[in-house]
Design an enzyme around this catalytic site. Structure first.
Site, PDB file in Angstrom:
ATOM      1  N   CYS A 139      61.323  37.682  48.604  1.00 14.65           N
ATOM      2  CA  CYS A 139      60.847  36.259  49.247  1.00 14.65           C
ATOM      3  C   CYS A 139      61.559  35.249  48.410  1.00 14.65           C
ATOM      4  O   CYS A 139      61.402  34.464  47.586  1.00 14.65           O
ATOM      5  CB  CYS A 139      59.228  35.858  49.030  1.00 14.65           C
ATOM      6  N   CYS A 170      59.449  33.716  56.362  1.00  6.25           N
ATOM      7  CA  CYS A 170      59.354  33.164  55.069  1.00  6.25           C
ATOM      8  C   CYS A 170      58.359  31.820  55.275  1.00  6.25           C
ATOM      9  O   CYS A 170      58.981  30.929  55.921  1.00  6.25           O
ATOM     10  CB  CYS A 170      60.441  32.714  54.311  1.00  6.25           C
TER      11      CYS A 170
HETATM   12  C1  LIG Z   1      55.723  35.322  44.472  1.00  3.90           C
HETATM   13  C2  LIG Z   1      55.837  36.116  45.648  1.00  3.90           C
HETATM   14  C3  LIG Z   1      56.074  35.532  46.949  1.00  3.90           C
HETATM   15  C4  LIG Z   1      56.085  36.193  48.168  1.00  3.90           C
HETATM   16  N1  LIG Z   1      55.837  35.412  49.304  1.00  3.90           N
HETATM   17  C5  LIG Z   1      56.095  36.223  50.635  1.00  3.90           C
HETATM   18  C6  LIG Z   1      55.692  35.608  51.778  1.00  3.90           C
HETATM   19  O1  LIG Z   1      55.430  34.538  51.868  1.00  3.90           O
HETATM   20  N2  LIG Z   1      55.941  36.163  52.890  1.00  3.90           N
HETATM   21  C7  LIG Z   1      56.286  37.643  52.788  1.00  3.90           C
HETATM   22  O2  LIG Z   1      56.285  38.286  53.980  1.00  3.90           O
HETATM   23  N3  LIG Z   1      56.585  38.340  51.480  1.00  3.90           N
HETATM   24  C8  LIG Z   1      56.467  37.481  50.505  1.00  3.90           C
HETATM   25  N4  LIG Z   1      56.650  38.176  49.189  1.00  3.90           N
HETATM   26  C9  LIG Z   1      57.368  39.296  49.165  1.00  3.90           C
HETATM   27  C10 LIG Z   1      56.672  40.698  49.574  1.00  3.90           C
HETATM   28  O3  LIG Z   1      55.289  40.649  48.561  1.00  3.90           O
HETATM   29  C11 LIG Z   1      57.357  42.082  49.431  1.00  3.90           C
HETATM   30  O4  LIG Z   1      58.850  41.640  50.049  1.00  3.90           O
HETATM   31  C12 LIG Z   1      56.728  43.283  49.733  1.00  3.90           C
HETATM   32  O5  LIG Z   1      55.545  43.419  48.954  1.00  3.90           O
HETATM   33  C13 LIG Z   1      57.604  44.420  49.774  1.00  3.90           C
HETATM   34  O6  LIG Z   1      56.869  45.552  50.049  1.00  3.90           O
HETATM   35  P1  LIG Z   1      57.516  46.814  49.309  1.00  3.90           P
HETATM   36  O7  LIG Z   1      56.737  47.886  49.790  1.00  3.90           O
HETATM   37  O8  LIG Z   1      58.959  47.205  49.635  1.00  3.90           O
HETATM   38  O9  LIG Z   1      57.438  46.909  47.807  1.00  3.90           O
HETATM   39  P2  LIG Z   1      55.876  46.554  47.003  1.00  3.90           P
HETATM   40  O10 LIG Z   1      55.110  45.958  47.875  1.00  3.90           O
HETATM   41  O11 LIG Z   1      56.548  45.626  45.891  1.00  3.90           O
HETATM   42  O12 LIG Z   1      55.608  47.980  46.624  1.00  3.90           O
HETATM   43  C14 LIG Z   1      56.432  48.839  45.857  1.00  3.90           C
HETATM   44  C15 LIG Z   1      55.489  49.752  45.286  1.00  3.90           C
HETATM   45  O13 LIG Z   1      56.162  50.964  44.672  1.00  3.90           O
HETATM   46  C16 LIG Z   1      55.583  51.474  43.349  1.00  3.90           C
HETATM   47  N5  LIG Z   1      56.591  51.969  42.660  1.00  3.90           N
HETATM   48  C17 LIG Z   1      57.762  51.444  41.946  1.00  3.90           C
HETATM   49  N6  LIG Z   1      58.297  52.528  41.229  1.00  3.90           N
HETATM   50  C18 LIG Z   1      57.705  53.646  41.567  1.00  3.90           C
HETATM   51  C19 LIG Z   1      57.884  55.060  41.241  1.00  3.90           C
HETATM   52  N7  LIG Z   1      59.010  55.321  40.468  1.00  3.90           N
HETATM   53  N8  LIG Z   1      56.997  55.929  41.791  1.00  3.90           N
HETATM   54  C20 LIG Z   1      55.870  55.650  42.567  1.00  3.90           C
HETATM   55  N9  LIG Z   1      55.992  54.359  42.965  1.00  3.90           N
HETATM   56  C21 LIG Z   1      56.485  53.499  42.581  1.00  3.90           C
HETATM   57  C22 LIG Z   1      54.986  50.005  42.860  1.00  3.90           C
HETATM   58  O14 LIG Z   1      54.042  50.287  41.880  1.00  3.90           O
HETATM   59  C23 LIG Z   1      54.535  49.318  43.965  1.00  3.90           C
HETATM   60  O15 LIG Z   1      53.312  49.633  44.305  1.00  3.90           O
HETATM   61  C24 LIG Z   1      56.576  37.511  48.135  1.00  3.90           C
HETATM   62  C25 LIG Z   1      56.579  38.147  46.883  1.00  3.90           C
HETATM   63  C26 LIG Z   1      56.387  37.397  45.724  1.00  3.90           C
HETATM   64  C27 LIG Z   1      56.243  38.052  44.380  1.00  3.90           C
END
Ligand SMILES: Cc1cc2nc3c(=O)[nH]c(=O)nc-3n(C[C@H](O)[C@H](O)[C@H](O)COP(=O)(O)OP(=O)(O)OC[C@H]3O[C@@H](n4cnc5c(N)ncnc54)[C@H](O)[C@@H]3O)c2cc1C
Length: 447
Positions: free
Chosen positions: A195, A375
Site C-alpha cells: 500500500c 488505493c
Molecule cells: C498500513 C497498511 C495499509 C494498507 N492499506 C491498504 C488499502 O487501503 N487497500 C488495500 O487493498 N491494501 C492495503 N494494504 C496492503 C494489503 O494489506 C496487502 O497488500 C495484502 O495483505 C497482501 O496480501 P498477501 O496475501 O500478499 O500478504 P499478507 O496478507 O501479508 O499475508 C502473507 C502471509 O504469509 C505468511 N507467511 C510469511 N512467511 C511465511 C512462511 N515462511 N511460511 C508460511 N507462511 C508465511 C504470513 O504470516 C502472512 O499471514 C495495506 C497494508 C498496510 C500494512
C-alpha cells in the site's frame, strides 16, 4: 494414511500435472509429519486464504494444505484507520482458525525451505510437505532493522510510530493526541512496499486532527519520500500535490530515512540524488514506514525468485516462469503492480482459472490480469480519493464519477464496506475485484 516412503514415485505424477485422489498426513518419529497434498498454499494472508477457500471447496476435504504460522489474521488496510483512532487493532483481526477454509488442512508452522525441483517444502518444525501444485502467498516482511535506531525508538519513544505493524500501530493515535507542536515527519522508504498510499494517508489524518483540535499552527508537517513523485499515477499525483500545498505540507522527494536518534529527537535521511549527501531533521512526531522485502525463505531460493528476491511470475497469469505447477499471488510476486489487497482480489479470478486449467491438463484460458490495483487514499476523518489503476498507471475507476476528488462516499466505502467485503466475500473465495461493477456502472463500456 501413508508415510512418504517413495517420494520419487509421487513426483512423477506431479510433473504430469495429475491431481492425486487422496491427501496423506503421516507422522514419522516424534511430531514430524510427512504430508502429501494436491495443492499447497504457503501463507494464509489475504491471497493465500482467499485462494485456499476457492480450491478447498473445489477439490474437497484436506486436498488443500495451508502453511501459516500466525494465530491472528489481520485486515491490514484497517490499520490506517486504527492509527487515526477511527477503529481499534482488535477490530482489524480475527482468529486465523476462523478465517482459513474448514475444508483445508492447516499446518500451523512456517515454510523454512522450498525445493521446487522435488515439489516439496520443509517446515521450521521439521514437517515435509509434497505437493502437486503450489501457490506462494508469503507477502512482505517489515525490515525496521534496516533503519538504524528505529526499532529502539519504536520500542521506547512515544513520539515514534508506524501503522505498518500490529506491534506499533496503537502508538500512532496516542502520539497524535499527545502532540503539542514542532516538526512532524512522515517517511516513505527506498523499497517497494505494501500500500504505497499508506505512508501519506496517516499524514492527512494527522493534519485534519490537528486542525480540529486547534493545534495545526504549532505543527510543521513534512513528508520525506524516496520516490521522485508523490504517487505513481499522474492523475492522483496531481491531486495529492495540490492537497499538500493547500494544507501546508512540505514534500521532499528522493530522501530515504536511514537513522533515528531518539535521544536527540533527530531523523537522518540520505539524499538519493547526491551519493553521500544526508539531511538531519529534528522531530516531535515521526511516522516511519519501514523498508520491506520478501521473507528470507523465499528470497534465498534462487530457483524461485528474480534478482530482487520476488517470486518470478508471468505478469498476466501469475504462473511461475520456470515451474508451471507453481503460482504466486499478492505482495511477494514480481508482478509490477502496486501491492495491495485490492490487487490480490483482482489476481484471484485469473489465478483460479489458470491454476485450475493447469491442474486439469487443459490449455490456459485467455483471461489475463491487467495489473488492477486500488488505493483508497484517505485524506481525513470523512474524505477519501479512491485511486484505481492498471499496470500502465491508467485509471480504472469503478464508480460513475471522478474518483480523483475527495469524497465522503468513498471514505464510507473504505471504512464500512471494504472490511465486510474482505471478511465475508474475499476470504471465502467469492470476491475477484470490482470488474463486473465497473462494467455495469459504465454501461458495458471501457475495460
Ligand atoms: C498500513 C497498511 C495499509 C494498507 N492499506 C491498504 C488499502 O487501503 N487497500 C488495500 O487493498 N491494501 C492495503 N494494504 C496492503 C494489503 O494489506 C496487502 O497488500 C495484502 O495483505 C497482501 O496480501 P498477501 O496475501 O500478499 O500478504 P499478507 O496478507 O501479508 O499475508 C502473507 C502471509 O504469509 C505468511 N507467511 C510469511 N512467511 C511465511 C512462511 N515462511 N511460511 C508460511 N507462511 C508465511 C504470513 O504470516 C502472512 O499471514 C495495506 C497494508 C498496510 C500494512
Amino acid at each position: 494414511m501413508r508415510c512418504l516412503d517413495r517420494p520419487v514415485l509421487r513426483i512423477i505424477k506431479v510433473n504430469k500435472f495429475k491431481v492425486s485422489s487422496e491427501a496423506n498426513f503421516a507422522t514419522s518419529g516424534q511430531s514430524r509429519q510427512d504430508i502429501k497434498c494436491d495443492l499447497l498454499v504457503v501463507g494464509g494472508g489475504a491471497g493465500g486464504c482467499s485462494m485456499a477457500a476457492k480450491f478447498a471447496s473445489k477439490l474437497g476435504k484436506n486436498k488443500v494444505v495451508i502453511v501459516e504460522p500466525k494465530d491472528v489474521h489481520y485486515y491490514q488496510p484497517m490499520w490506517t484507520l486504527v492509527g487515526g483512532g477511527m477503529k481499534t487493532l482488535a477490530d482489524s483481526g480475527r482468529a486465523m482458525a476462523s478465517v482459513l477454509p474448514s475444508d483445508a488442512h492447516w499446518v500451523k508452522d512456517q515454510v523454512a525451505e522450498f525445493s521446487p525441483k522435488t515439489n516439496s517444502v520443509r517446515t521450521k518444525g521439521g514437517d515435509s510437505i509434497q505437493y502437486n501444485f503450489m501457490l506462494v502467498a508469503v507477502g512482505l516482511k517489515l525490515d525496521f532493522h534496516k533503519i538504524k535506531g528505529l526499532e529502539d525508538a519504536l520500542a521506547k519513544d512515544p513520539r515514534v510510530c508506524s501503522n505498518y505493524s500490529p506491534l506499533y500501530v496503537d502508538k500512532t493515535f496516542k502520539a497524535l493526541q499527545n502532540f503539542q507542536g514542532g516538526p512532524a515527519l512522515f517517511t516513505f522508504p527506498n523499497t517497494p512496499i505494501k500500500c504505497a498510499g499508506a505512508p501519506q494517508k496517516v499524514m492527512y489524518i494527522f493534519e485534519e486532527y490537528l486542525r480540529k483540535h486547534g493545534k495545526r499552527d504549532a505543527a510543521d508537517i513534512k513528508y520525506y519520500t524516496s520516490l521522485g513523485v508523490i504517487f505513481g499515477v499522474k492523475k492522483y499525483a496531481a491531486v495529492l500535490l495540490e492537497l499538500c500545498k493547500k494544507r501546508g505540507i512540505e514534500v521532499t522527494f528522493r530522501h530515504n530515512l536511514i537513522e533515528v536518534n531518539s535521544s536527540a529527537s533527530e531523523a537522518t535521511f540520505e539524499n538519493l540524488d547526491k551519493p553521500g549527501g544526508t539531511l538531519t531533521q529534528k522531530y516531535s512526531f515521526l511516522h516511519a514506514t519501514p523498508a520491506m522485502s520478501t521473507p528470507e525463505v523465499l528470497s534465498k531460493c534462487a530457483d524461485l525468485v528474480d534478482k530482487a528476491g520476488y517470486l518470478e511470475v508471468s505478469k498476466t497469469n501469475l504462473q511461475h516462469v520456470r515451474f508451471p505447477n507453481i503460482f504466486g499471488i499478492g505482495d511477494c510476486t514480481n508482478a509490477p503492480t502496486s501491492k495491495t489487497a485490492a490487487a490480490v482480489a483482482g489476481q484471484c479470478g485469473v489465478v483460479k482459472k489458470h491454476l485450475a486449467a493447469v491442474m486439469a491438463g487443459k490449455p490456459l484460458p485467455s483471461v489475463a490480469y491487467d495489473g488492477y490495483t486500488s488505493c483508497p487514499l484517505v485524506t481525513g476523518y470523512s474524505s477519501c480519493i479512491l485511486a484505481e489503476f492498471d499496470y500502465d498507471g491508467q485509471p480504472l475507476e469503478t464508480l460513475p464519477f471522478d474518483q480523483g476528488k475527495e469524497r465522503w462516499s468513498t471514505f464510507f466505502m473504505k471504512k464500512t464496506i471494504m472490511p465486510q467485503l474482505y471478511w465475508h466475500a474475499m476470504l471465502n473465495g467469492y470476491w475477484e475485484g470490482p470488474k463486473l461493477f465497473r462494467k455495469a456502472f459504465h454501461l458495458g463500456m471501457g475495460k
